[in-house]
Design an enzyme around this catalytic site. Structure first.
Site, PDB file in Angstrom:
ATOM      1  N   ASP A 118      -0.687   7.128 -10.796  1.00 58.54           N
ATOM      2  CA  ASP A 118      -1.687   7.450 -11.816  1.00 58.54           C
ATOM      3  C   ASP A 118      -2.467   8.734 -11.514  1.00 58.54           C
ATOM      4  OD1 ASP A 118      -2.895   6.080  -9.737  1.00 58.54           O
ATOM      5  OD2 ASP A 118      -4.242   4.917 -10.998  1.00 58.54           O
ATOM      6  N   ILE A 141       4.453   1.875  -5.614  1.00 57.34           N
ATOM      7  CA  ILE A 141       4.729   0.483  -5.242  1.00 57.34           C
ATOM      8  C   ILE A 141       3.765  -0.451  -5.980  1.00 57.34           C
ATOM      9  CG2 ILE A 141       5.643   1.026  -2.946  1.00 57.34           C
ATOM     10  CD1 ILE A 141       2.914  -0.044  -1.814  1.00 57.34           C
ATOM     11  N   ASP A 142       2.618   0.098  -6.428  1.00 55.36           N
ATOM     12  CA  ASP A 142       1.565  -0.753  -7.003  1.00 55.36           C
ATOM     13  C   ASP A 142       1.897  -1.275  -8.396  1.00 55.36           C
ATOM     14  OD1 ASP A 142       0.188  -0.056  -4.714  1.00 55.36           O
ATOM     15  OD2 ASP A 142      -0.984   1.513  -5.691  1.00 55.36           O
TER      16      ASP A 142
HETATM   17  O1  F6P Z   1      -0.805   3.594  -4.050  1.00 58.55           O
HETATM   18  C1  F6P Z   1       0.031   3.207  -3.014  1.00 58.55           C
HETATM   19  C2  F6P Z   1      -0.752   2.647  -1.862  1.00 58.55           C
HETATM   20  O2  F6P Z   1       0.169   2.232  -0.878  1.00 58.55           O
HETATM   21  C3  F6P Z   1      -1.710   1.506  -2.225  1.00 58.55           C
HETATM   22  O3  F6P Z   1      -1.076   0.279  -2.401  1.00 58.55           O
HETATM   23  C4  F6P Z   1      -2.653   1.547  -1.067  1.00 58.55           C
HETATM   24  O4  F6P Z   1      -3.916   1.064  -1.463  1.00 58.55           O
HETATM   25  C5  F6P Z   1      -2.730   3.011  -0.710  1.00 58.55           C
HETATM   26  O5  F6P Z   1      -1.599   3.628  -1.281  1.00 58.55           O
HETATM   27  C6  F6P Z   1      -2.756   3.290   0.778  1.00 58.55           C
HETATM   28  O6  F6P Z   1      -3.017   4.625   0.980  1.00 58.55           O
HETATM   29  P1  F6P Z   1      -2.779   5.408   2.348  1.00 58.55           P
HETATM   30  O7  F6P Z   1      -1.319   5.688   2.454  1.00 58.55           O
HETATM   31  O8  F6P Z   1      -3.581   6.656   2.162  1.00 58.55           O
HETATM   32  O9  F6P Z   1      -3.268   4.543   3.453  1.00 58.55           O
END
Ligand code: F6P
Length: 363
Positions: A118, A141-142
Site C-alpha cells: 500500500d 504478505i499482509d
Molecule cells: O508489510 C510486510 C511486513 O512484513 C508486515 O507484516 C510487518 O508488520 C512489517 O512488514 C515488518 O517490517 P520490517 O521488515 O521493517 O521489520
C-alpha cells in the site's frame, strides 16, 4: 532515440516471496513478445531519487522464478515526497520528488511498473498524478491491498506460518502447555486468520476483533477441563485488547510508516499464564514469513499479474493496478488503492467458518 517501447520496473517496501517471479514475467513478456527494453530501478524509490538503475536482459531474469527477495533490491524508507535526510544530527523530511521525476523522465520510459504494497502504490499514484505513466502490481504478505482479492506473497507467508503452527502442536501437546504463535500482517489479520484456520488454532486473535483476556483464559481452562490439556493461540502482531493498544517493537524514524509492530505474543503469554495457571510459551514467526521461495500458487499468481501488467501498458491504461477479482484478473485505479489498507471486514465468511468449528476470537 529509442526504437521500440522502453519500460522500467521498481520494487518498493518490504520484500516478499514472488517479487522475482513478477519481474521475470514482466521482463520476459516485454522482451519476447514486444521487443521492449527493460530497465530495473535499484533499491525501490531510492534508485529513482538517486538515478540508479540497470538494464534487464533476458538472461538477468531467467532462473529467478523460485528466488525469494528481489533482484532489484528495495527500500522501506525511500519516499520521494517525504525523504528522510540527516541534518545537524536530526532526521528531517524533504520533498525530493522533482529530482525523482526528472530522473525517470530522462530514462525516456513508456511506463514505470511499481511492484509494491500500500505504501509503494500510494507513492506510485502520486507519481502518476505528477505525470509519470505508472502501472502497479500488488505485493505483500499482509494481503491488505484495497481493490484486489489477494496479493502475491500472502499464500507463501500463510504456508510458512501454518508450518510453524503445525510444529508447535506436538510440543504443546507433549508438555500440556499453551503455545502462542505470533504472525505478521501489520494492521490486518489475514495471515493470522488463514494460518490459524489451516493450523487448527484454538484461539485466533486479529486486529479487527479486539480481545478480552478473561474470555481467552476461560477458553484455555475449559479445554483443559475437557481433557485437551494444551491450547494453540495464533495472534496477529497488530491484535490488541479491548480498549487497549497495539504492542510496538520499534519506531523507524526515517520511514513514512514508522511503527513496527511485534511482541503482543509475549504480553499475551504472561497474562494467559497468570489467569489460567497453565504454563505458556510464545514463538514469533517474524521475518521467516517473508523469506524463501514462493509457493506454487504465488508463482502462478505472480506470473499472471506480471504478464497482465504488460497488457495494461500496451493499452496505455496507466494509473491502474492489476488486481485479482474472483478467478480472473482486472484492474483498479491507484487512486482507489491509495485510500488505505484492506482489513478484514466484520462479515468475512471465514470468521464464521472458524467459529463454527469452535475457534475462539477472544470476544
Ligand atoms: O508489510 C510486510 C511486513 O512484513 C508486515 O507484516 C510487518 O508488520 C512489517 O512488514 C515488518 O517490517 P520490517 O521488515 O521493517 O521489520
Amino acid at each position: 532515440m529509442k526504437k521500440g517501447k522502453r519500460i522500467a520496473i521498481l520494487t518498493g517496501g518490504g520484500d516478499c516471496p514472488g517479487i522475482n517471479a513478477v519481474i521475470r514475467a514482466v521482463t520476459k513478456k516485454a522482451i519476447l513478445e514486444y521487443d521492449m527494453e527493460v530497465i530495473g530501478i535499484l533499491d525501490g524509490y531510492d534508485g529513482a531519487i538517486k538515478n540508479r538503475h540497470r538494464k534487464l536482459e533476458y538472461d538477468d531474469v531467467s532462473g529467478i522464478l523460485t528466488l525469494g527477495g528481489t533482484i532489484l533490491h528495495t527500500s522501506k524508507t525511500a519516499n520521494p515526497y517525504r525523504y528522510a535526510v540527516k541534518k545537524g544530527g536530526k532526521i528531517i523530511f524533504e520533498d525530493v520528488s522533482k529530482a525523482a521525476i526528472n530522473n525517470l523522465k530522462k530514462l525516456d520510459i513508456d511506463c514505470l511498473v511499481c511492484i509494491g504494497g500500500d505504501g509503494t502504490l500510494y507513492i506510485a499514484n502520486r507519481l502518476f498524478e505528477d505525470g509519470i505513466p505508472v502501472v502497479g502490481v500488488p505485493k505483500t504478505i499482509d494481503n491488505d491491498i484495497r481493490g484486489t482479492d489477494i496479493t502475491f506473497g500472502f499464500d507463501s507467508a500463510v504456508y510458512i506460518a501454518t508450518e510453524g503452527i503445525d510444529r508447535i502442536h506436538s510440543t504443546a501437546q507433549a508438555l500440556h502447555r499453551v503455545m502462542i504463535v505470533e504472525v505478521m500482517g501489520h494492521q490486518a489479520g489475514w495471515i493470522a486468520l488463514h494460518s490459524g484456520i489451516a493450523g487448527g488454532g484454538d484461539i485466533i486473535l486479529i486486529p479487527e476483533i479486539p480481545f478480552d483476556m478473561e474470555i481467552i483464559a476461560n477458553k484455555v481452562k475449559e479445554r483443559n477441563k475437557k481433557g485437551k490439556r494444551f491450547s494453540i493461540v495464533v495472534v496477529a502482531e497488530g491484535a490488541k485488547p479491548k480498549g487497549g493498544d497495539v504492542v510496538i517493537q520499534r519506531i523507524v524514524k526515517q520511514s513514512s510508516d514508522p511503527i513496527r509492530l511485534g511482541g503482543v505474543g509475549f504480553v499475551l503469554g504472561a497474562e494467559i499464564e497468570k489467569l489460567s495457571g497453565i504454563e505458556t510459551r510464545t514463538v514469533v514467526m517474524g521475518h521467516l514469513q517473508r523469506g524463501g521461495s514462493p509457493t506454487p500458487f504465488d508463482r502462478v499468481l505472480a506470473t499472471r499479474l506480471g504478464t497482465r501488467a504488460l497488457d495494461l501498458i500496451l493499452n496505455k491504461e496507466f494509473g491502474y493496478m492489476v488486481a485479482v477479482k474472483g478467478n480472473s484478473l482486472g484492474k483498479v485505479s491507484l487512486k482507489e488503492v491509495a485510500k488505505g489498507p484492506r482489513t478484514i471486514p466484520a462479515d468475512e465468511p471465514l470468521i464464521e467458518v472458524a467459529r463454527s468449528v469452535g475457534t475462539c476470537f477472544g470476544n
